[in-house]
Design an enzyme around this catalytic site. Structure first.
Site, PDB file in Angstrom:
ATOM      1  N   TYR A   1       1.527 -17.707 -34.136  1.00 23.32           N
ATOM      2  CA  TYR A   1       0.393 -18.410 -34.296  1.00 23.32           C
ATOM      3  C   TYR A   1      -0.374 -18.151 -35.254  1.00 23.32           C
ATOM      4  O   TYR A   1      -1.623 -17.709 -35.247  1.00 23.32           O
ATOM      5  CB  TYR A   1      -0.613 -18.168 -32.914  1.00 23.32           C
ATOM      6  CG  TYR A   1      -1.742 -19.221 -32.388  1.00 23.32           C
ATOM      7  CD1 TYR A   1      -1.787 -20.484 -32.575  1.00 23.32           C
ATOM      8  CD2 TYR A   1      -2.879 -18.434 -32.102  1.00 23.32           C
ATOM      9  CE1 TYR A   1      -2.816 -21.438 -31.947  1.00 23.32           C
ATOM     10  CE2 TYR A   1      -3.987 -19.207 -31.928  1.00 23.32           C
ATOM     11  CZ  TYR A   1      -3.847 -20.436 -31.857  1.00 23.32           C
ATOM     12  OH  TYR A   1      -4.995 -21.426 -31.362  1.00 23.32           O
TER      13      TYR A   1
ATOM     14  N   GLU B   1       4.470 -29.705 -33.801  1.00 26.45           N
ATOM     15  CA  GLU B   1       3.847 -28.749 -34.499  1.00 26.45           C
ATOM     16  C   GLU B   1       4.873 -28.465 -35.723  1.00 26.45           C
ATOM     17  O   GLU B   1       6.211 -27.962 -35.468  1.00 26.45           O
ATOM     18  CB  GLU B   1       3.792 -27.407 -33.760  1.00 26.45           C
ATOM     19  CG  GLU B   1       2.602 -27.626 -32.783  1.00 26.45           C
ATOM     20  CD  GLU B   1       2.093 -26.313 -31.814  1.00 26.45           C
ATOM     21  OE1 GLU B   1       2.892 -25.222 -31.954  1.00 26.45           O
ATOM     22  OE2 GLU B   1       1.132 -26.239 -31.338  1.00 26.45           O
TER      23      GLU B   1
ATOM     24  N   GLN C   1      -0.527 -28.718 -21.805  1.00 22.00           N
ATOM     25  CA  GLN C   1      -0.772 -27.287 -22.326  1.00 22.00           C
ATOM     26  C   GLN C   1      -2.146 -26.853 -21.985  1.00 22.00           C
ATOM     27  O   GLN C   1      -2.606 -25.837 -21.686  1.00 22.00           O
ATOM     28  CB  GLN C   1      -0.510 -27.252 -23.696  1.00 22.00           C
ATOM     29  CG  GLN C   1      -0.682 -26.137 -24.554  1.00 22.00           C
ATOM     30  CD  GLN C   1      -0.821 -25.901 -25.928  1.00 22.00           C
ATOM     31  OE1 GLN C   1      -0.551 -27.286 -26.487  1.00 22.00           O
ATOM     32  NE2 GLN C   1      -1.135 -25.042 -26.658  1.00 22.00           N
TER      33      GLN C   1
ATOM     34  N   ASP D   1       7.863 -27.541 -33.081  1.00 18.90           N
ATOM     35  CA  ASP D   1       7.387 -27.176 -31.460  1.00 18.90           C
ATOM     36  C   ASP D   1       6.731 -28.162 -30.886  1.00 18.90           C
ATOM     37  O   ASP D   1       5.591 -28.460 -31.120  1.00 18.90           O
ATOM     38  CB  ASP D   1       6.817 -25.770 -31.755  1.00 18.90           C
ATOM     39  CG  ASP D   1       5.968 -25.293 -30.452  1.00 18.90           C
ATOM     40  OD1 ASP D   1       6.699 -25.618 -29.494  1.00 18.90           O
ATOM     41  OD2 ASP D   1       5.147 -24.701 -30.455  1.00 18.90           O
TER      42      ASP D   1
ATOM     43  N   LYS E   1       5.299 -26.790 -23.580  1.00 18.69           N
ATOM     44  CA  LYS E   1       6.166 -26.400 -24.803  1.00 18.69           C
ATOM     45  C   LYS E   1       7.610 -26.350 -24.696  1.00 18.69           C
ATOM     46  O   LYS E   1       8.462 -26.591 -25.429  1.00 18.69           O
ATOM     47  CB  LYS E   1       5.573 -25.205 -25.333  1.00 18.69           C
ATOM     48  CG  LYS E   1       4.282 -24.949 -25.868  1.00 18.69           C
ATOM     49  CD  LYS E   1       3.932 -25.512 -27.144  1.00 18.69           C
ATOM     50  CE  LYS E   1       2.509 -24.933 -27.686  1.00 18.69           C
ATOM     51  NZ  LYS E   1       2.602 -25.645 -29.088  1.00 18.69           N
TER      52      LYS E   1
ATOM     53  N   GLU F   1      -4.693 -31.494 -34.749  1.00 22.46           N
ATOM     54  CA  GLU F   1      -5.587 -31.233 -35.640  1.00 22.46           C
ATOM     55  C   GLU F   1      -5.749 -32.416 -36.689  1.00 22.46           C
ATOM     56  O   GLU F   1      -6.920 -32.985 -37.128  1.00 22.46           O
ATOM     57  CB  GLU F   1      -5.264 -30.214 -36.519  1.00 22.46           C
ATOM     58  CG  GLU F   1      -5.135 -28.823 -35.841  1.00 22.46           C
ATOM     59  CD  GLU F   1      -4.354 -27.882 -36.723  1.00 22.46           C
ATOM     60  OE1 GLU F   1      -3.158 -27.679 -36.812  1.00 22.46           O
ATOM     61  OE2 GLU F   1      -5.000 -27.357 -37.711  1.00 22.46           O
TER      62      GLU F   1
ATOM     63  N   THR G   1       2.192 -23.197 -35.770  1.00 20.60           N
ATOM     64  CA  THR G   1       2.037 -24.352 -36.673  1.00 20.60           C
ATOM     65  C   THR G   1       1.237 -23.955 -38.200  1.00 20.60           C
ATOM     66  O   THR G   1       0.424 -23.200 -38.088  1.00 20.60           O
ATOM     67  CB  THR G   1       0.885 -25.270 -35.936  1.00 20.60           C
ATOM     68  OG1 THR G   1       1.118 -25.474 -34.707  1.00 20.60           O
ATOM     69  CG2 THR G   1       0.771 -26.606 -36.689  1.00 20.60           C
TER      70      THR G   1
ATOM     71  N   ARG H   1      -0.071 -31.878 -25.138  1.00 21.15           N
ATOM     72  CA  ARG H   1      -1.418 -30.903 -25.166  1.00 21.15           C
ATOM     73  C   ARG H   1      -1.982 -31.257 -23.891  1.00 21.15           C
ATOM     74  O   ARG H   1      -2.806 -30.387 -23.734  1.00 21.15           O
ATOM     75  CB  ARG H   1      -2.289 -31.877 -26.568  1.00 21.15           C
ATOM     76  CG  ARG H   1      -1.516 -31.731 -27.848  1.00 21.15           C
ATOM     77  CD  ARG H   1      -1.420 -30.234 -28.279  1.00 21.15           C
ATOM     78  NE  ARG H   1      -0.897 -30.084 -29.521  1.00 21.15           N
ATOM     79  CZ  ARG H   1      -0.238 -29.036 -29.872  1.00 21.15           C
ATOM     80  NH1 ARG H   1      -0.356 -28.069 -29.394  1.00 21.15           N
ATOM     81  NH2 ARG H   1       0.016 -28.929 -31.091  1.00 21.15           N
TER      82      ARG H   1
ATOM     83  N   TYR I   1      -2.490 -23.431 -19.577  1.00 18.56           N
ATOM     84  CA  TYR I   1      -2.379 -22.210 -20.430  1.00 18.56           C
ATOM     85  C   TYR I   1      -3.106 -21.014 -20.264  1.00 18.56           C
ATOM     86  O   TYR I   1      -2.754 -19.874 -20.757  1.00 18.56           O
ATOM     87  CB  TYR I   1      -2.521 -22.447 -22.062  1.00 18.56           C
ATOM     88  CG  TYR I   1      -3.997 -22.548 -22.737  1.00 18.56           C
ATOM     89  CD1 TYR I   1      -4.900 -23.553 -22.469  1.00 18.56           C
ATOM     90  CD2 TYR I   1      -4.425 -21.594 -23.360  1.00 18.56           C
ATOM     91  CE1 TYR I   1      -6.101 -23.510 -22.621  1.00 18.56           C
ATOM     92  CE2 TYR I   1      -5.625 -21.454 -23.829  1.00 18.56           C
ATOM     93  CZ  TYR I   1      -6.688 -22.489 -23.320  1.00 18.56           C
ATOM     94  OH  TYR I   1      -7.807 -22.459 -24.013  1.00 18.56           O
TER      95      TYR I   1
ATOM     96  N   ARG J   1     -11.883 -24.555 -27.367  1.00 19.20           N
ATOM     97  CA  ARG J   1     -12.986 -23.676 -26.686  1.00 19.20           C
ATOM     98  C   ARG J   1     -14.320 -23.786 -27.597  1.00 19.20           C
ATOM     99  O   ARG J   1     -14.731 -22.644 -28.312  1.00 19.20           O
ATOM    100  CB  ARG J   1     -12.641 -22.040 -26.805  1.00 19.20           C
ATOM    101  CG  ARG J   1     -11.070 -21.832 -25.838  1.00 19.20           C
ATOM    102  CD  ARG J   1     -10.740 -20.365 -26.024  1.00 19.20           C
ATOM    103  NE  ARG J   1     -10.109 -20.211 -27.247  1.00 19.20           N
ATOM    104  CZ  ARG J   1      -8.880 -20.607 -27.711  1.00 19.20           C
ATOM    105  NH1 ARG J   1      -7.793 -21.297 -26.701  1.00 19.20           N
ATOM    106  NH2 ARG J   1      -8.516 -20.325 -28.897  1.00 19.20           N
TER     107      ARG J   1
HETATM  108 MN    MN Z   1       4.108 -23.449 -31.970  1.00 14.02          MN
END
Ligand code: MN
Length: 408
Positions: A123, A194, A235, A228, A248, A355, A341, A232, A239, A137
């Site tokens: 990451y 990703e 996830q 990847d 994933k 994004e 990513t 979403r 997560y 968040r």
């Molecule tokens: Mn990834």
């Protein structure tokens, strides 16, 4: 006009003698005979047959049906084989023997070139982590407090790493309805990509051994593009607190070609300046530049949507490997670790649709309509190149996958 030999490549071919990535292929007349090949232009050299024909000392590792024995052989063998293959393709003395062993890429089937041992995903883009933090968040700091002290990663699912071209079936899973409440079950509505760079481990380590920054090249054989795929909605519900799981693990696509690390010698670059001092085992301020100038392009149905720059990654692959082994966890031949990513600072450099569309609020305009997340039938293709010697480009093998409708 005389027919041109596949050995006569234009100087600027991105798959010339400076590149020489390895793959595994079959031909239509021998569909069960998996062979190691080296890409040269738009052809693949039957490397096993070349080794046998020319009496190579490496006939055994090159005669395997996958790359793992070559990966396990270690750097001196990798370099010797690479030099030998380059000689076969460029020395006029070998021309008559080599020419019949080249197959047009269009005539072969490419397979997952190595057996994946363990798979880890990091990451490492500050831009990606900041964007995702802001979206997932919004009431907390975008980067968690550990982010600039260690390369964050998770263990993924090695058994679902697939080669470019493999269809990706829309996964089913739990997801929260838009207004919250109890989870529903069904096909993901937020299927994403990703864009990442993967690193393939060759030389293993013993349990308890660590791989310091300056031993990176002794262990890492090469580089592949990696997608990847991510659900979403699945996830974001699953997560916390243990990280990505079923959102994933349904598929991770890699290129059919593994490019040797040496091909990137001209692409080495310094990573961005670090904001915080690092613990000794991660401190690369006195080391050789650990970044790679790899320029990625993301296309949906042939339309380019992003150009993520790998040079912008905060953490390098050497730091990731050092961190992954600092507790004494051993490496196995065929381990695959991915960068995370790749996103740059600009909007058009973001490496995922989450994004690029800011969680679906700002759809992309494609020639065939608007897109937030992927629709059934969409095909995503990652391509990339890096600066090579003498102004040439090093092409990476593409990673492509088409979304198939959910089943069951
Ligand atoms: Mn990834």
């Amino acid at each position: 006009m005389p027919q041109q030999s596949p050995l006569d490549l234009p100087e600027d071919d991105p798959f010339g003698p400076h590149n020489l990535p390895y793959g595994v292929f079959t031909t239509t007349d021998a569909p069960r005979h998996r062979r190691i090949g080296v890409r040269y232009g738009d052809h693949v050299l039957d490397t096993a047959a070349a080794a046998a024909a020319l009496g190579s000392a490496h006939t055994e590792v090159l005669g395997a049906p996958l790359l793992n024995p070559l990966l396990a052989a270690g750097r001196p063998v990798w370099e010797a084989v690479r030099a030998e293959v380059r000689g076969w393709l460029t020395d006029p003395a070998h021309r008559a023997a080599i020419e019949p062993l080249l197959f047009p890429l269009a005539d072969v089937t490419l397979h997952l070139p190595f057996e994946v041992a363990d798979y880890v995903d990091f990451y490492a883009s500050e831009h990606h982590a900041t964007n995702v933090g802001q979206m997932f968040r919004p009431n907390e700091a975008a980067l968690p407090p550990n982010w600039k002290h260690l390369p964050i990663g998770y263990h993924g699912r090695a058994g679902t790493v697939v080669v470019s071209g493999t269809p990706v079936v829309r996964p089913l899973g739990q997801r929260l309805p838009a207004g919250g409440g109890s989870p529903e079950f069904g096909p993901t509505r937020r299927l994403d990509i990703e864009a990442e760079v993967g690193f393939v481990v060759g030389t293993p380590t013993a349990l308890g051994e660590r791989v310091p920054l300056d031993s990176f090249r002794d262990h890492v054989f090469g580089v592949t593009l990696l997608n990847d795929w991510s659900a979403r909605d699945v996830q974001s519900w699953e997560y916390r607190p243990l990280g990505p799981f079923l959102g994933k693990s349904f598929a991770t696509s890699v290129s059919a070609w593994i490019t040797p690390l040496e091909a990137f010698d001209a692409a080495r670059t310094s990573p961005p300046a670090r904001d915080l001092p690092l613990l000794d085992y991660l401190d690369d301020s006195a080391a050789e530049p650990g970044g790679l100038d790899i320029r990625i392009e993301v296309a949906v149905n042939g339309h380019t949507v992003s150009r993520p720059p790998f040079s912008a990654m905060y953490w390098t692959a050497a730091q990731q490997l050092a961190h992954m082994t600092v507790n004494g966890a051993s490496l196995r031949t065929g381990d695959l670790f991915a960068s995370g990513t790749v996103s740059g600072p600009e909007r058009e450099q973001r490496g995922c649709l989450l994004e690029l569309t800011w969680a679906g609020r700002d759809p992309l305009e494609l020639p065939d309509g608007e897109r937030t997340f992927l629709a059934d039938g969409d095909e995503v293709t990652l391509t990339a190149w890096a600066p090579g010697p003498d102004g040439r480009r090093v092409g990476l093998g593409e990673v492509s996958g088409r979304i198939a409708a959910a089943t069951g």
